[in-house]
Design an enzyme around this catalytic site. Structure first.
Site, PDB file in Angstrom:
ATOM      1  N   HIS A  79       0.809  -1.218   0.000  1.00  0.00           N
ATOM      2  CA  HIS A  79       0.000   0.000   0.000  1.00  0.00           C
ATOM      3  C   HIS A  79       0.843   1.270   0.000  1.00  0.00           C
ATOM      4  CE1 HIS A  79      -3.504  -2.608   1.601  1.00  0.00           C
ATOM      5  NE2 HIS A  79      -3.552  -2.493   0.289  1.00  0.00           N
ATOM      6  N   HIS A 124      -8.952  -7.177  -7.520  1.00  0.00           N
ATOM      7  CA  HIS A 124      -9.275  -8.039  -6.379  1.00  0.00           C
ATOM      8  C   HIS A 124      -9.410  -7.131  -5.153  1.00  0.00           C
ATOM      9  CE1 HIS A 124      -7.333 -10.674  -9.330  1.00  0.00           C
ATOM     10  NE2 HIS A 124      -7.951 -11.689  -8.761  1.00  0.00           N
ATOM     11  N   SER A 146      -7.069  -1.396  -0.263  1.00  0.00           N
ATOM     12  CA  SER A 146      -6.692  -0.596  -1.432  1.00  0.00           C
ATOM     13  C   SER A 146      -7.820   0.274  -1.974  1.00  0.00           C
ATOM     14  CB  SER A 146      -6.134  -1.503  -2.534  1.00  0.00           C
ATOM     15  OG  SER A 146      -7.028  -2.552  -2.844  1.00  0.00           O
ATOM     16  N   GLU A 192     -14.627  -7.343  -7.112  1.00  0.00           N
ATOM     17  CA  GLU A 192     -14.477  -8.321  -6.030  1.00  0.00           C
ATOM     18  C   GLU A 192     -15.375  -9.514  -6.325  1.00  0.00           C
ATOM     19  OE1 GLU A 192     -13.769 -10.775  -3.244  1.00  0.00           O
ATOM     20  OE2 GLU A 192     -12.495  -9.001  -3.537  1.00  0.00           O
ATOM     21  N   GLY A 214     -11.702 -10.990 -11.205  1.00  0.00           N
ATOM     22  CA  GLY A 214     -10.716  -9.944 -11.449  1.00  0.00           C
ATOM     23  C   GLY A 214      -9.934 -10.125 -12.730  1.00  0.00           C
ATOM     24  N   ASP A 274      -4.133  -7.475  -7.038  1.00  0.00           N
ATOM     25  CA  ASP A 274      -3.754  -8.009  -5.728  1.00  0.00           C
ATOM     26  C   ASP A 274      -4.436  -9.373  -5.551  1.00  0.00           C
ATOM     27  OD1 ASP A 274      -2.925  -8.418  -3.145  1.00  0.00           O
ATOM     28  OD2 ASP A 274      -4.193  -6.875  -2.266  1.00  0.00           O
TER      29      ASP A 274
END
Length: 287
Positions: A18, A41, A100, A118, A146, A166
């Site tokens: 991050h 994701h 995120s 998601e 994703g 991610d």
């Protein structure tokens, strides 16, 4: 659903990931034109660090908890920790960890378009709730796959932007899926900035991933890795890494400075390490 990030939110792997995400967005936002941000994701957006799942493993105690009250020299670390503090609803202690989508939403402007993906319905519903108060007309939340999103949303109408991948790494072939999805996406939108997260564990599963990227024909791939235990330690997750394609100028210097200051805090026993270097630097000559 096998993977829930609530067990791991704010751990030592989330921190450099991050830090890098915010640094990338800050660089891109130096220009006034609208950006496109795709989070493939995205997770649930906000993680209660005092929920049973988070407290059970206590991974955040070896991650963000070591940084929350610290002062830093590296501007990228100052920026990251300040954003984490802003998400505590006025508390002067750690209550939650923003994922995120929330971190990016704190930085992006109203004119910047966000697409947050998601796969798991429960987590996607939680993400919608987490963003309800700050939701803009430029935000789309998709309960889809994703990797499919890399095909569906690229190339975007905007000229500039960031794709953040991610992956949960809950599948045995995740490295192969990541490499293939990334190659397809980069071919569809070659000028975009990409940031891919991956785990570092014993056994060298990451090595074929490096090879696949080197042989992909893609260029300008920066690698940034940080580990808190020896890479061959048989304890599970020893560290994590990021591949950044088309990184902004001087991002490598920014990350090297930040990771060097971060390492002794996340690995106080002195068994960790870091590297920020080019995996593939120059564009390859056309034949």
């Amino acid at each position: 659903m096998n993977y829930r990030h609530l067990f791991h939110a704010g751990n030592f792997a989330d921190v450099p990931k991050h830090v890098t995400l915010i640094a990338l967005l800050d660089y891109l936002l130096q220009k006034p034109k609208p950006l496109f941000y795709l989070d493939t994701h995205a997770g649930r957006g906000n993680y209660d660090l005092h929920a049973g799942e988070a407290e059970r493993g206590g991974e955040w105690q070896q991650g963000i908890a070591r940084l929350f009250a610290a002062n830093f020299k590296a501007p990228a670390l100052q920026r990251y920790v300040e954003l984490i503090r802003q998400h505590q609803d006025g508390a002067d202690y750690l209550r939650s960890y923003p994922g995120s989508p929330l971190l990016a939403n704190s930085v992006l402007r109203d004119c910047d378009r966000r697409v947050l993906v998601e796969k798991h319905p429960e987590e996607c519903l939680a993400l919608r709730k987490a963003l309800r108060q700050t939701h803009t007309s430029n935000t789309s939340i998709d309960d889809g796959d994703g990797y499919h999103a890399l095909r569906a949303y690229l190339p975007p109408k905007e000229k500039r932007g960031l794709v953040f991948v991610d992956s949960p790494f809950e599948a045995a072939d995740e490295f192969q899926r990541l490499a293939a999805g990334f190659k397809l996406a980069a071919e569809r939108w070659a000028t975009g900035v990409y940031c891919l997260w991956y785990p570092l564990k014993a056994g060298g599963a990451v090595n074929p991933f490096y090879v696949a990227l080197k042989q992909s024909g893609l260029s300008k791939l920066l690698m940034a890795e940080l580990w808190v235990r020896p890479l061959d330690a048989p304890l599970g997750l020893n560290g994590s890494g990021l591949i950044i394609m088309n990184p902004p100028w001087q991002l490598d210097t920014t990350l090297r400075t930040a990771f060097a200051e971060l390492l002794p805090m996340l690995a106080p026993e002195g068994q960790g390490g870091m590297r920020v270097q080019w995996l593939v630097r120059e564009e390859r000559p056309k034949t």
